[in-house]
Motif scaffolding. Structure first.
Motif, mmCIF file in Angstrom:
data_model
loop_
_atom_site.group_PDB
_atom_site.id
_atom_site.type_symbol
_atom_site.label_atom_id
_atom_site.label_comp_id
_atom_site.label_asym_id
_atom_site.label_seq_id
_atom_site.Cartn_x
_atom_site.Cartn_y
_atom_site.Cartn_z
ATOM 1 N N ALA A 150 0.819 -1.214 0.000
ATOM 2 C CA ALA A 150 0.000 0.000 0.000
ATOM 3 C C ALA A 150 0.850 1.260 0.000
ATOM 4 N N PHE A 151 2.160 1.118 0.204
ATOM 5 C CA PHE A 151 3.058 2.267 0.180
ATOM 6 C C PHE A 151 3.329 2.740 -1.244
ATOM 7 N N MET A 152 2.914 1.965 -2.243
ATOM 8 C CA MET A 152 3.216 2.263 -3.640
ATOM 9 C C MET A 152 2.746 3.655 -4.083
ATOM 10 N N PRO A 153 1.481 4.074 -3.807
ATOM 11 C CA PRO A 153 1.074 5.413 -4.267
ATOM 12 C C PRO A 153 1.870 6.530 -3.614
ATOM 13 N N LEU A 154 2.336 6.324 -2.390
ATOM 14 C CA LEU A 154 3.152 7.341 -1.730
ATOM 15 C C LEU A 154 4.528 7.426 -2.382
ATOM 16 N N MET B 256 -1.856 0.008 9.392
ATOM 17 C CA MET B 256 -2.848 0.104 8.330
ATOM 18 C C MET B 256 -3.568 1.439 8.390
ATOM 19 N N LEU B 257 -3.957 1.847 9.595
ATOM 20 C CA LEU B 257 -4.657 3.112 9.762
ATOM 21 C C LEU B 257 -3.785 4.290 9.328
ATOM 22 N N LEU B 258 -2.514 4.268 9.702
ATOM 23 C CA LEU B 258 -1.607 5.354 9.336
ATOM 24 C C LEU B 258 -1.388 5.420 7.823
ATOM 25 N N ILE B 259 -1.219 4.258 7.195
ATOM 26 C CA ILE B 259 -0.976 4.231 5.754
ATOM 27 C C ILE B 259 -2.202 4.731 4.993
ATOM 28 N N ILE B 260 -3.391 4.277 5.393
ATOM 29 C CA ILE B 260 -4.622 4.724 4.732
ATOM 30 C C ILE B 260 -4.830 6.220 4.942
ATOM 31 N N LEU B 261 -4.583 6.689 6.161
ATOM 32 C CA LEU B 261 -4.718 8.115 6.439
ATOM 33 C C LEU B 261 -3.713 8.924 5.632
ATOM 34 N N GLY B 262 -2.507 8.375 5.485
ATOM 35 C CA GLY B 262 -1.491 9.049 4.677
ATOM 36 C C GLY B 262 -1.906 9.179 3.228
ATOM 37 N N ILE B 263 -2.460 8.098 2.661
ATOM 38 C CA ILE B 263 -2.936 8.142 1.279
ATOM 39 C C ILE B 263 -4.073 9.156 1.142
ATOM 40 N N ALA B 264 -4.975 9.167 2.131
ATOM 41 C CA ALA B 264 -6.100 10.103 2.088
ATOM 42 C C ALA B 264 -5.615 11.550 2.102
ATOM 43 N N ILE C 116 -8.793 2.789 -4.944
ATOM 44 C CA ILE C 116 -8.460 1.394 -4.634
ATOM 45 C C ILE C 116 -7.323 1.313 -3.633
ATOM 46 N N ASN C 117 -6.495 2.365 -3.584
ATOM 47 C CA ASN C 117 -5.376 2.359 -2.657
ATOM 48 C C ASN C 117 -5.836 2.323 -1.199
ATOM 49 N N TYR C 118 -7.072 2.728 -0.917
ATOM 50 C CA TYR C 118 -7.605 2.621 0.431
ATOM 51 C C TYR C 118 -7.995 1.177 0.751
ATOM 52 N N VAL C 119 -8.350 0.433 -0.279
ATOM 53 C CA VAL C 119 -8.916 -0.898 -0.081
ATOM 54 C C VAL C 119 -7.841 -1.979 0.004
ATOM 55 N N ILE C 120 -6.744 -1.812 -0.739
ATOM 56 C CA ILE C 120 -5.725 -2.857 -0.850
ATOM 57 C C ILE C 120 -5.227 -3.350 0.506
ATOM 58 N N PRO C 121 -4.747 -2.474 1.404
ATOM 59 C CA PRO C 121 -4.222 -3.001 2.671
ATOM 60 C C PRO C 121 -5.277 -3.691 3.519
ATOM 61 N N ILE C 122 -6.525 -3.197 3.476
ATOM 62 C CA ILE C 122 -7.587 -3.805 4.275
ATOM 63 C C ILE C 122 -7.913 -5.198 3.763
#
Length: 249
Positions: free
Chosen positions: A60-64, A233-241, A205-211
């Motif tokens: 999930a770090f890919m988009p970052l 997971m929460l930090l990575i999703i929040l970071g993408i958001a 989709i980047n929000y969904v992948i790690p979950i």
């Protein structure tokens, strides 16, 4: 190989044709190495020692990673305060995921770093797609899969000596599924979503992948659900958001 066959069949059914010029195939080869051969090798090697859920969190770090590279190599993709903060949160999540390996086995840490390296390979591939001459997306996907299949055969023959191996039915079915489901069908579905809903919607989709990756591993493979992984997971999703947030003029 099965993915290349499916995509090529679909391409010709749509009336499209593969390009003949050498430049196109050179581009397909480069995209195939960075977007298929290298990350697939890194991920399959890394997942030998870490769970599928942890691999999903790291992927999930890919988009970052793409965001950081785009700042330097793509016009109009400059960093802002939200993107920087999102990256900091994302990298903090990655550190949390890898932290048990820092005090545990060296093998697990190395495997996690291989997965991270795969995310950077995907990120570089995304930048290359933006910077190199473009072709019809389905034609590009088919060309990439064809050249990737051809390029990997010598390594497969040299490394695995397949004529000396015996493959179980489960292993064969797994390989067929990986080629047909997550690769060929997913690629065609990807283009359909872009055509109907647009690339911005697809980015969600980047929000969904790690979950999905984390909880699927827990449900189907019995992998442990740990608090530090949930926090990561929460930090990575929040970071993408945060990286999606617009800066007002």
């Amino acid at each position: 190989m099965d993915c290349a066959i499916i995509l090529t069949t679909f391409m010709y059914a749509k009336g499209w044709r593969l390009p003949a010029e050498p430049l196109a195939w050179a581009i397909f080869l480069l995209l195939g190495i960075m977007g298929n051969l290298l990350p697939f090798l890194l991920i399959s090697t890394g997942q030998k020692d870490i769970s599928s859920g942890i691999a999903g969190l790291l992927m999930a770090f890919m988009p970052l990673a793409t965001m950081i590279l785009a700042h330097y190599f793509v016009l109009g993709e400059s960093l802002n305060r939200f993107k920087i903060l999102g990256f900091v949160l994302g990298i903090t999540g990655v550190v949390i995921v890898l932290s048990p390996s820092l005090v545990g086995t060296h093998t697990n840490l190395l495997s996690g770093l291989l997965i991270l390296l795969a995310t950077f390979s995907y990120a570089i591939n995304a930048i290359l797609v933006r910077r190199l001459p473009s072709y019809n997306p389905v034609v590009t996907a088919a060309g990439v899969m064809i050249i990737s299949s051809i390029a990997i055969v010598p390594l497969w023959l040299w490394q695995d000596l397949p004529w000396q191996q015996s493959y179980s039915l489960k292993a064969i079915l797994s390989m067929l599924w990986l080629g047909i489901g997550p690769t060929a069908f997913a690629t065609m579905l990807l283009f359909a979503v872009i055509a109907t809903a647009g690339p911005t919607f697809l980015s969600y989709i980047n929000y969904v992948i790690p979950i999905v990756a984390y909880f699927t591993g827990a449900l189907l493979l019995g992998e442990a659900i740990e608090w530090h992984s949930l926090a990561a997971m929460l930090l990575i999703i929040l970071g993408i958001a945060l990286t999606r947030k617009r800066v007002s003029d």
